[in-house]
Design a protein around this motif. Structure first.
Motif, PDB file in Angstrom:
ATOM      1  N   SER A 207       0.883  -1.203  -0.114  1.00 60.41           N
ATOM      2  CA  SER A 207      -0.104   0.069   0.153  1.00 60.41           C
ATOM      3  C   SER A 207       1.104   1.178  -0.024  1.00 60.41           C
ATOM      4  O   SER A 207       0.792   2.057   0.847  1.00 60.41           O
ATOM      5  N   THR A 208       2.027   1.303  -0.769  1.00 59.85           N
ATOM      6  CA  THR A 208       2.722   2.528  -1.125  1.00 59.85           C
ATOM      7  C   THR A 208       3.076   2.657  -2.385  1.00 59.85           C
ATOM      8  O   THR A 208       2.855   1.748  -3.201  1.00 59.85           O
TER       9      THR A 208
ATOM     10  N   ASP B 292       3.491  13.953   1.308  1.00 62.11           N
ATOM     11  CA  ASP B 292       3.003  12.657   1.243  1.00 62.11           C
ATOM     12  C   ASP B 292       1.293  12.839   1.121  1.00 62.11           C
ATOM     13  O   ASP B 292       0.572  11.890   1.360  1.00 62.11           O
ATOM     14  N   GLU B 293       0.744  13.921   0.729  1.00 64.19           N
ATOM     15  CA  GLU B 293      -0.646  14.347   0.649  1.00 64.19           C
ATOM     16  C   GLU B 293      -1.321  14.220  -0.355  1.00 64.19           C
ATOM     17  O   GLU B 293      -1.065  14.916  -1.310  1.00 64.19           O
ATOM     18  N   TRP B 294      -2.325  13.091  -0.764  1.00 59.21           N
ATOM     19  CA  TRP B 294      -2.942  13.273  -1.961  1.00 59.21           C
ATOM     20  C   TRP B 294      -4.322  13.873  -1.713  1.00 59.21           C
ATOM     21  O   TRP B 294      -4.913  14.210  -0.723  1.00 59.21           O
TER      22      TRP B 294
ATOM     23  N   PRO C 110       2.940   6.605   1.291  1.00 60.71           N
ATOM     24  CA  PRO C 110       1.614   5.922   1.600  1.00 60.71           C
ATOM     25  C   PRO C 110       0.446   6.312   0.461  1.00 60.71           C
ATOM     26  O   PRO C 110       0.437   7.212  -0.062  1.00 60.71           O
ATOM     27  N   VAL C 111       0.089   5.401   0.059  1.00 61.92           N
ATOM     28  CA  VAL C 111      -1.247   5.286  -0.741  1.00 61.92           C
ATOM     29  C   VAL C 111      -2.433   6.357   0.101  1.00 61.92           C
ATOM     30  O   VAL C 111      -2.303   6.530   1.336  1.00 61.92           O
TER      31      VAL C 111
ATOM     32  N   HIS D 114      -0.864  10.744 -10.509  1.00 59.82           N
ATOM     33  CA  HIS D 114      -2.168  10.340 -10.121  1.00 59.82           C
ATOM     34  C   HIS D 114      -2.283   8.894  -9.737  1.00 59.82           C
ATOM     35  O   HIS D 114      -1.560   8.021 -10.125  1.00 59.82           O
ATOM     36  N   TYR D 115      -3.275   8.534  -8.743  1.00 63.10           N
ATOM     37  CA  TYR D 115      -3.514   7.405  -8.424  1.00 63.10           C
ATOM     38  C   TYR D 115      -5.079   6.919  -8.547  1.00 63.10           C
ATOM     39  O   TYR D 115      -5.701   7.854  -7.967  1.00 63.10           O
TER      40      TYR D 115
END
Length: 369
Positions: free
Chosen positions: A224-225, A283-285, A240-241, A261-262
């Motif tokens: 999960s990364t 690390d902020e989505w 991290p996702v 993008h994820y």
């Protein structure tokens, strides 16, 4: 008569003071001419590559290379190229390659260059530019045992706007598909080097989902990364996702409008969520939107999310490309919430698909014909 230096300074002043007018003029150029303009100097490249300007300029995605497999066909694997833009129509048989590469397997595609592997042992690899028909054969990996991988997974890394050199990565796997290290080929040095993994010792990656961005090659991991490594194998990172995404979900990683993008299935798997890493150093989505599965491929009802597969993001526009189980290539506009059929994949099942951005001027790329 004005000197060349003064003319150059005047042109740079125009590019700086009147960017909107220049972009409007450039928007009337065909894609090939626009790509050549990016090679004039850094001012032209910045002007054309700016995310806001790209919205007004011709699309850069020329098409897709893809392979289909049909056990009733001989040969059972067929190679194709689907032209969806203004780029050249590419012959997927690559007739310009030397005889020993008459039957090749496309392993990766990055910013206009292709990584191909010969179909017979000993396997040899080359990097080529199908738009200019230039190519270079890579040297074999060193015989050192530390450079031997249990599985061969090779990836190409190249950014025409940053460097004239490309890199090829071989992921070295150990037991349970955990990453032991990487072999890195540099076109600048013409040699391979080995680096031990700097990720957690239990890191295993999905090699089919990778993105080259900010000088780093990014992969999705089973932990999960989003893990990444730089071109020298000196910098290793794990992002991290997005918070709340289930650890059992393996999403899709892409690059669009200059941001990572994820995309991942959420909402009991009836929709996909699109996240953006707006600030790469953090690390902020940021959640951009949710897309219903049915809208994504323009059908009334999808029973299961595996009835389609995400293929790519458009590098400059709000478009997602997917392959539906009826063997059609789809494009979904996330701004207009509209889907359309691009082409039929044809007979057989799709086994690989790579987006292609044409590279018309590769005078600085160290390929030899």
């Amino acid at each position: 008569m004005a000197s060349k230096s003064s003319m150059r300074r005047n042109l740079q002043t125009v590019l700086t003071d009147l960017p909107d007018i220049i972009v409007e003029i450039l928007s009337w150029l065909p894609l090939k001419s626009l790509c050549c303009c990016k090679c004039v100097d850094t001012h032209w490249r910045y002007l054309i590559s700016h995310p806001e300007h790209l919205k007004k300029l011709p699309q850069t995605l020329a098409g897709f290379f893809f392979d289909t497999e049909d056990i009733g066909r001989c040969p059972k694997v067929a190679r194709h190229f689907a032209n969806i833009g203004e780029g050249p129509q590419i012959d997927p048989s690559y007739p310009f390659l030397p005889p020993e590469f008459e039957l090749v397997r496309l392993e990766d595609c990055c910013d206009g260059l292709l990584l191909c592997c010969s179909s017979q042992r000993p396997f040899r690899r080359l990097v080529c530019n199908p738009s200019t028909e230039r190519w270079v054969v890579l040297p074999a990996l060193p015989a050192d045992s530390s450079c031997v991988a249990q599985e061969e997974t090779f990836h190409l890394a190249f950014d025409r706007d940053v460097s004239s050199h490309f890199h090829v990565f071989q992921i070295v796997l150990k037991e349970w598909r955990r990453v032991a290290g990487i072999n890195i080929y540099s076109s600048e040095t013409g040699s391979w080097s080995f680096k031990e993994s700097g990720w957690d010792s239990d890191t295993s990656i999905c090699t089919s989902r990778r993105v080259f961005y900010q000088g780093m090659l990014h992969f999705l991991s089973a932990q999960s990364t989003v893990v990444s490594v730089d071109m020298e194998g000196n910098k290793w990172r794990a992002i991290p996702v997005p918070e709340g995404v289930k650890s059992s979900e393996i999403g899709f990683l892409g690059l669009s409008k200059g941001h990572l993008h994820y995309m991942v299935h959420t909402g009991n798997r009836v929709q996909v969520s699109i996240w953006c890493l707006a600030k790469y150093d953090s690390d902020e989505w940021t959640l951009k939107q949710h897309v219903d599965n049915n809208k994504l491929v323009n059908v009334r009802r999808i029973a299961y999310d595996y009835e389609y597969a995400i293929i790519s993001y458009h590098p400059d526009r709000s478009l997602i490309y997917a392959n539906h189980r009826d063997n059609t290539l789809m494009a979904y506009d996330t701004d207009r919430e509209e889907a359309r059929v691009l082409c039929s994949v044809g007979r057989g099942s799709l086994i690989s698909c790579f987006p292609y951005v044409a590279l018309f001027n590769d005078s600085s790329v160290p390929l030899s014909s």
